[in-house]
Design a protein around this motif. Structure first.
Motif, PDB file in Angstrom:
ATOM      1  N   UNK A   1       0.816  -1.215   0.000  1.00  9.55           N
ATOM      2  CA  UNK A   1       0.000   0.000   0.000  1.00  9.55           C
ATOM      3  C   UNK A   1       0.842   1.255   0.000  1.00  9.55           C
ATOM      4  N   UNK A   2       0.227   2.360  -0.381  1.00 11.72           N
ATOM      5  CA  UNK A   2       0.899   3.659  -0.359  1.00 11.72           C
ATOM      6  C   UNK A   2       0.983   4.155   1.083  1.00 11.72           C
ATOM      7  N   UNK A   3       2.152   4.639   1.470  1.00  9.52           N
ATOM      8  CA  UNK A   3       2.383   5.115   2.832  1.00  9.52           C
ATOM      9  C   UNK A   3       2.818   6.574   2.808  1.00  9.52           C
ATOM     10  N   UNK A   4       2.233   7.375   3.691  1.00 10.37           N
ATOM     11  CA  UNK A   4       2.641   8.771   3.834  1.00 10.37           C
ATOM     12  C   UNK A   4       2.764   9.100   5.313  1.00 10.37           C
ATOM     13  N   UNK A   5       3.822   9.824   5.634  1.00 19.92           N
ATOM     14  CA  UNK A   5       4.022  10.288   7.008  1.00 19.92           C
ATOM     15  C   UNK A   5       3.921  11.809   7.034  1.00 19.92           C
ATOM     16  N   UNK A   6       3.115  12.318   7.944  1.00 13.46           N
ATOM     17  CA  UNK A   6       2.918  13.755   8.091  1.00 13.46           C
ATOM     18  C   UNK A   6       3.407  14.162   9.479  1.00 13.46           C
ATOM     19  N   UNK A   7       4.425  14.998   9.530  1.00  8.93           N
ATOM     20  CA  UNK A   7       4.912  15.502  10.806  1.00  8.93           C
ATOM     21  C   UNK A   7       4.068  16.713  11.199  1.00  8.93           C
ATOM     22  N   UNK A   8       3.313  16.571  12.250  1.00 13.01           N
ATOM     23  CA  UNK A   8       2.400  17.645  12.663  1.00 13.01           C
ATOM     24  C   UNK A   8       3.149  18.704  13.462  1.00 13.01           C
ATOM     25  N   UNK A   9       2.971  19.942  13.061  1.00 15.35           N
ATOM     26  CA  UNK A   9       3.575  21.093  13.723  1.00 15.35           C
ATOM     27  C   UNK A   9       2.523  22.190  13.834  1.00 15.35           C
TER      28      UNK A   9
ATOM     29  N   UNK B   1       2.369  25.092  12.657  1.00 14.60           N
ATOM     30  CA  UNK B   1       2.138  25.863  11.437  1.00 14.60           C
ATOM     31  C   UNK B   1       1.622  24.999  10.281  1.00 14.60           C
ATOM     32  N   UNK B   2       1.313  23.746  10.536  1.00 15.98           N
ATOM     33  CA  UNK B   2       0.766  22.870   9.495  1.00 15.98           C
ATOM     34  C   UNK B   2      -0.636  23.338   9.119  1.00 15.98           C
ATOM     35  N   UNK B   3      -0.907  23.437   7.821  1.00 14.41           N
ATOM     36  CA  UNK B   3      -2.190  23.918   7.331  1.00 14.41           C
ATOM     37  C   UNK B   3      -3.052  22.758   6.847  1.00 14.41           C
ATOM     38  N   UNK B   4      -4.386  22.929   6.851  1.00 12.00           N
ATOM     39  CA  UNK B   4      -5.255  21.875   6.312  1.00 12.00           C
ATOM     40  C   UNK B   4      -4.894  21.467   4.889  1.00 12.00           C
ATOM     41  N   UNK B   5      -4.519  22.452   4.063  1.00 13.69           N
ATOM     42  CA  UNK B   5      -4.162  22.142   2.677  1.00 13.69           C
ATOM     43  C   UNK B   5      -2.904  21.292   2.587  1.00 13.69           C
ATOM     44  N   UNK B   6      -2.040  21.336   3.627  1.00 15.60           N
ATOM     45  CA  UNK B   6      -0.855  20.484   3.645  1.00 15.60           C
ATOM     46  C   UNK B   6      -1.229  19.015   3.803  1.00 15.60           C
ATOM     47  N   UNK B   7      -2.440  18.758   4.265  1.00 11.88           N
ATOM     48  CA  UNK B   7      -2.896  17.389   4.485  1.00 11.88           C
ATOM     49  C   UNK B   7      -3.805  16.915   3.364  1.00 11.88           C
ATOM     50  N   UNK B   8      -4.847  17.702   3.060  1.00  5.26           N
ATOM     51  CA  UNK B   8      -5.844  17.229   2.094  1.00  5.26           C
ATOM     52  C   UNK B   8      -5.492  17.585   0.661  1.00  5.26           C
ATOM     53  N   UNK B   9      -4.690  18.637   0.464  1.00  4.52           N
ATOM     54  CA  UNK B   9      -4.327  19.072  -0.884  1.00  4.52           C
ATOM     55  C   UNK B   9      -4.850  20.461  -1.186  1.00  4.52           C
ATOM     56  N   UNK B  10      -4.538  20.951  -2.360  1.00 11.05           N
ATOM     57  CA  UNK B  10      -4.937  22.309  -2.729  1.00 11.05           C
ATOM     58  C   UNK B  10      -4.940  22.433  -4.245  1.00 11.05           C
TER      59      UNK B  10
END
Length: 333
Positions: free
Chosen positions: A74-82, A84-93
């Motif tokens: 499967x596709x794996x993604x890791x998101x380091x939460x900080x 200043x993280x924006x919603x668009x950094x997670x869902x896209x834009x």
């Protein structure tokens, strides 16, 4: 640590048992110990839920998530939460392309099979809420257009219980979306020695990737098999009664414990108990759920859904202590 091969009940189907055994073996080949974490990951994978992990740093949470993703291809993604993280950094834009004078949609890292949100409580409430639609609806909405998330879809979020400076506690609505909460403990001395040995052997080198042991289609079929596991109505009532005690503790628990509970668990807790109990039966190679399956899952399902008051924190009473009393208060069918 060697994981014994599960012997599935023929009524469950060899395919579901083989999928579980293969992923469990791949997990133990790289992650030392952490049997409870392995079990919780398999449970949420089979039941289509999400997992919240609480532990101090350095206990192989990222490694565990990556290993499961590699095992199922499967596709794996890791998101380091900080902060200043924006919603668009997670869902896209949407990105403006000057050459064509149009906007192109760029999907965010949440569009993967397994997504690790590292230290989720370091992101702001606005960013945390961006995950709600993805976790519940299995889709994101960008500029009014809905984009489905691939299945299977598993969100693994981590929290650090030690360093709380600069954190944003998860809201009740957010934590309720997680099917299970696992507490990861330090390894034993022998396990830590084994970790060093595997490091020296190059098992954790950056370029080392394990070959897939099952496919995404295999996982989807195993999920369907888990949904077909027999769950007697008496066991559904047992799960509901356990959750009901947390909502009306004065009638079932001692006064000293009852006054510590401000709010009980929502119906999602009963749903989670039933769904993960079916998955537990598959892990045990059975085509039916037993009462001990539900009892074994009670802490993982309820610990993040119970809201305890200040008195509990001052007395250092954890949700697990309250859940022990809940289990004692409800007769086993």
């Amino acid at each position: 640590m060697t994981t014994p091969r599960l012997q599935p009940d023929p009524a469950v189907g060899p395919e579901a048992g083989d999928v579980v055994a293969a992923v469990a073996t791949a997990f133990s080949a790289k992650v030392v110990g952490q049997a409870d974490l392995r079990e919780s990951m398999l449970l949420v994978l089979l039941s289509g839920g999400h997992l919240l992990i609480e532990s101090v740093p350095g206990l192989a949470k990222t490694t565990a998530a990556r290993v499961v993703a590699e095992a199922i291809d499967g596709a794996f993604r890791r998101i380091q939460c900080t902060p200043d993280l924006l919603p668009s950094d997670i869902i896209g834009t949407q990105i403006y392309e000057a050459a064509s004078n149009t906007f192109a949609t760029q999907l965010g890292p949440v569009h993967a099979n397994i997504v690790l949100l590292d230290e989720i409580n370091r992101s702001s409430a606005k960013t945390q809420s961006a995950m709600l639609e993805a976790m519940e609806e299995r889709q994101t909405t960008i500029a009014g257009v809905e984009y489905p998330i691939p299945e299977p879809f598993l969100v693994i979020a981590t929290q650090n219980p030690v360093d709380q400076e600069g954190t944003y506690p998860l809201s009740e609505a957010q934590t309720d979306r997680f099917m299970l909460k696992e507490l990861v403990q330090y390894p034993s001395v022998d396990e830590e020695v084994e970790i060093i040995g595997r490091m020296d052997a190059g098992l954790y080198d950056r370029g080392h990737h394990a070959a897939p042991v099952v496919t995404l289609a295999d996982v989807r079929r195993a999920q369907a098999a888990a949904q077909a596991v027999h769950l007697d109505r008496a066991l559904v009532q047992y799960a509901s009664r356990l959750v009901g005690v947390t909502r009306d503790p004065e009638r079932h628990l001692s006064p000293n414990l009852a006054r510590l509970i401000e709010y009980g668990a929502s119906p999602r807790a009963t749903i989670a108990l039933c769904r993960t109990a079916r998955a537990m039966a598959v892990l045990r190679g059975r085509s039916h759920v037993l009462p001990e399956d539900i009892a074994r899952l009670a802490h993982r399902v309820l610990r993040h859904r119970l809201i305890l008051g200040f008195e509990a924190a001052s007395a250092r009473v954890t949700p697990d202590v309250v859940i022990d009393a809940v289990l004692q208060a409800v007769p086993v069918p």
